[in-house]
Each structure stands twice: as C-alpha cells, then as structure tokens.
Design an enzyme around this catalytic site. Structure first.
Site, PDB file in Angstrom:
ATOM      1  N   GLY A 105       0.847  -1.184   0.000  1.00 41.53           N
ATOM      2  CA  GLY A 105       0.000   0.000   0.000  1.00 41.53           C
ATOM      3  C   GLY A 105       0.881   1.232   0.000  1.00 41.53           C
ATOM      4  O   GLY A 105       2.099   1.128   0.141  1.00 41.53           O
ATOM      5  N   LYS A 106       0.320   2.377  -0.174  1.00 42.41           N
ATOM      6  CA  LYS A 106       1.087   3.625  -0.094  1.00 42.41           C
ATOM      7  C   LYS A 106       0.126   4.770   0.120  1.00 42.41           C
ATOM      8  O   LYS A 106      -1.036   4.703  -0.305  1.00 42.41           O
ATOM      9  CB  LYS A 106       1.854   3.852  -1.393  1.00 42.41           C
ATOM     10  CG  LYS A 106       3.012   4.800  -1.262  1.00 42.41           C
ATOM     11  CD  LYS A 106       4.239   4.087  -0.716  1.00 42.41           C
ATOM     12  CE  LYS A 106       5.430   4.992  -0.581  1.00 42.41           C
ATOM     13  NZ  LYS A 106       6.647   4.217  -0.269  1.00 42.41           N
TER      14      LYS A 106
END
Ligand code: NAD
Length: 413
Positions: A105-106
């Site tokens: 994720g980011k």
C-alpha cells in the site's frame, strides 16, 4: 526533491512481461495490476495564522493476499493518485520478493512540508488519521515514513489512532524508539543497498575491496549506503545532492562531507575535492552507481553516458523503461529497486513483529536478520535471472508475481 516514480505504463509493461512468461491469464494480470481500494480525502486544517487550508490525501491499498497492506506515507507537492498507485504496487512486489507476510500500500498528502510549521504538520497528520482511521490498523494497513515524513510523523499517527481506538504501536512503523520503534530502522534501507551489492559481488565472485561507488542523493538512503559500503571496503568516489556533486578519485571522507553539509546546508569547497553539477554523478567512472534520490533520474537522454559497471537502484524507479533498454543493450546490469531498497520494509516488518510480541530486539539481531532475509532474496533473484536468461528486474517480477498469485489462489476467489 522530485519524487516521480516509474510510470504506470512501465510498471504494467514489466508486470505483463512476467505474467506472459509465467503463462497467467489476462484476468490475473488485471487483478495484479489494479489496486484493491483507493481512498481520497479532503483534509481541512487551520493554518497558524487562522486561515483555512484544504489539502488532498490518498491511501492506495494495492494487495493484501499475503498479509496486511504495508507502505509509506509521502508528503510532497508532486503527490497525486497516479504516483501513489505506482508506489503501492511496487510495495506489493517488494514484500513478496523478500518473502515477508505483508501486502502493499502507499499513502500521500499533496503538500510542501517545508512551507508548513511543525504544528501545522501535526494538525494535517492527525486530521488525515481522523479521515482514514477505519481503513488502517495493525492487522489492516500499516504506514511508515517516506519522502517528507519521519519518525515524528509516525508518532502523531500512533497517538491519534490510539486516541480513537486503543494505543497499538503496530499501527505504524518507523516510530521513535521511545514509542516502540526498532533499532536499525534509520539505516536499514542504505544498509540493505550495501548488503545487496555484497550479495551480487559474492554471486559474481568479485571482491569488494578497492571497488568504487558513486551515489546520487545524500539523504537517508544515500548517506547510510555510503557509510555501510565504506565499512565493506568500497571507496566512495562521489556523492551528490540537489545542488551539486562532490568528487574525489581517491575516495571521499563521508563524515567530513556530512559535517560540512550540515554546517553550510550544501556541499562546500574542500581541498582535493571537485565540486560539479548535480547530474555529473551519473556520468563518472565507477563500479557501482547508486541512484538514491529521484524517480526517472536515468533516462533515454543520459543512459548512454553512464560509465558504471553496475547500477543499484536505491531510489524507487530511478531508471525509466528507455534507460532499462539502453543499459540492457550496453550490458550494464541493474539491481532493481524492489530488491536493492527493500531493507527499509524488512526492518519495518521486524518492528511490527516486535510490537505485536511486546518484545524488543537488539541492534545485532535486527542487522543479522536483515542480512539473512535480504541475501536469501538476492541470491534467488540472481539464480532465477541466470537460469531463465532474463534481466534482474524481470527475475524480481517473476518471483514476486508467482508468490502473490500463489497466495491469491490459496485464498480462493
Ligand atoms: P531524502 O529526502 O532523505 O533524501 C533525498 C536526497 O536526494 C537528498 O539528499 C536530496 O538533496 C537529494 N536530491 C534531490 N534532488 C536531487 C538531484 N537532482 N540530484 C541529486 N540529488 C538530489 O529521501 P530518502 O529517504 O533518502 O529517499 C530517497 C529515495 O529512496 C526515494 O526515491 C525513496 O522513495 C526511496 N526509498 C527510501 C526508503 C527509506 O527508507 N528512506 C526506502 C525505500 C525507498
């Protein structure tokens, strides 16, 4: 700094190549290419002068088949949904490649952190957590520092999440040590770059002593990579930042250069050292060129000028697709980002484990486990590339994609 990342099309083309080599269906390719969830929120805060300002924040949760979403939070004016998407998908591949039980994720907030006061940054961070707290958590999605954020930012997230739920240190990594951070997290990415080079040297039966390295970027990754490589016997002949390159064929005294940079805010004249343009670092003769600053730093316009024997991607996406092709034709190997800079997420994983176990490790254990994990992944990549006669990047993608698909298949659809 600019933070551009490999374009979506570059990621998708490399991913498609891996899916084709592995005989995966088009539906599987599409599943691996797209994010599971994309969150976009408005973040209104009052500036110190009482004026209202509204920022945009993102969290992209790409894949969690192998474990909770994991990835940094970036504060920069270039942040947009495309950049965050690209970085989130790289995280899925990175965690799979080094075989840790986490997904990808980011997050990011489009802002210039240098124009915000510490109190404004704190309000921005806390409000962002208030907006997305239902979507993150120690077993759901774990954030960490990235460009423009640091241990202090993670401390605010820890505190705000704890105020809404219960105090749970494992909700973020890269925290201050006093809140459950891990020893060795600060240097982990740079140390990982050095360990990857050590593994490559062992694989190619080369000695590191008297080899030379040039490093673009003298921030967290570049500075620690320089210190660790020096300890391994590598001579650092050049380092650069956004304003210049400092070069000395006989080797640079990293501590002295760092002290000067702290004093003057930039590299300064030093006897025996040459000051050059920022981009000069990319064209110097050396054994290892380590781009550890920008995305897209090596491109069609400068790839033919590179004089290094090997490129080691400390930054995320420092070589464009064109550069990849040109360097491939010139037989200059590239050790890809998802392997070379994975040290940070590996030690983030150790921090998460320590938090969940309520049991801290010492630095010796963290360093030893990091070296074991990264070298195992590196040797698997080098062997796969040799067996299949493909590039190191293609080998990385093959291994990661196989692992993610295996987990997806095991969970059923
Ligand atoms: P940082 O902000 O600490 O340092 C970046 C450095 O790059 C600074 O020294 C800056 O002056 C320099 N720079 C900016 N523009 C430049 C230019 N034109 N030429 C030369 N140098 C320039 O950032 P960082 O944490 O060291 O991250 C660097 C890269 O590594 C980013 O791509 C980041 O996504 C990636 N990365 C970082 C980590 C981590 O743990 N910090 C982990 C994985 C990947």
């Amino acid at each position: 700094m600019s933070t551009s990342t490999p374009s979506r099309s570059a990621f998708e083309r490399t991913l498609k190549g891996a899916c084709d080599r592995l005989g995966y269906s088009d539906a599987m390719f599409r599943l691996l290419a797209s994010a599971a969830r994309e969150i976009k929120v408005d973040i209104p805060i009052l500036r110190d002068n009482g004026e209202l300002a509204v920022f945009t924040g993102y969290r992209v949760q790409h894949q969690n088949a192998r474990g909770p979403y994991k990835g940094g939070l970036r504060y920069h004016s270039s942040v947009d949904i495309d950049e965050v998407r690209g970085l989130a998908s790289l995280m899925t591949l990175k965690t799979a490649l080094v075989d840790i039980p986490l997904g990808g994720g980011k997050g990011g907030i489009e802002c210039n952190p240098r124009e915000l006061s510490p109190r404004e940054l704190e309000r921005l961070t806390r409000k962002f957590v208030q907006r997305i707290h239902r979507e993150i958590g120690p077993e759901t999605d774990i954030m960490a520092p990235d460009v423009g954020t640091n241990a202090q930012t993670m401390g605010w997230i820890y505190s705000e999440y704890g105020a809404i739920h219960a105090l749970q240190p494992a909700v973020v990594t890269g925290k201050p040590l006093s809140l459950g951070g891990s020893p060795g997290r600060d240097k982990a990415t740079g140390y990982g770059v050095a360990l990857t080079i050590q593994a490559y040297a062992a694989h190619t039966k080369t000695k590191l002593e008297h080899k030379t390295a040039a490093i673009q970027g003298f921030g967290n990754v570049g500075h620690h990579a320089a210190l660790c490589l020096k300890e391994m016997g590598v001579k650092i002949v050049a380092v650069s930042d956004s304003r210049g390159t400092i070069h000395c064929k006989d080797g640079i005294d990293i501590d002295r250069v760092m002290a000067k940079k702290k004093e003057f805010g930039r590299f300064d004249e030093m006897p025996g050292y040459e000051l050059k343009e920022p981009a000069a670092v990319l064209e110097l003769p050396c054994d290892y060129l380590i781009p550890a600053a920008l995305g897209d730093a090596i491109h069609a316009g400068n790839a033919h000028k590179v004089k290094a024997a090997v490129i080691v991607e400390g930054a995320n996406g420092p070589c464009t697709l064109d550069a990849d092709r040109i360097l491939g034709e010139r037989k200059i190997p590239i050790i890809p980002d998802i392997l070379a800079n994975a040290g940070g997420v590996i030690v983030s994983y150790f921090e998460w484990v320590q938090n969940l176990q309520r049991h801290g490790w010492d630095l010796e254990k963290v360093d030893a486990e990091l070296a074991r994990t990264l070298k195992k992944a590196a040797h698997a990549v080098f062997e796969h590339a040799e067996d299949q006669k493909i590039s190191l990047r293609e080998a990385c993608y093959d291994i990661s994609v196989m692992r993610v698909k295996e987990a997806l298949d095991a969970t059923g659809f």
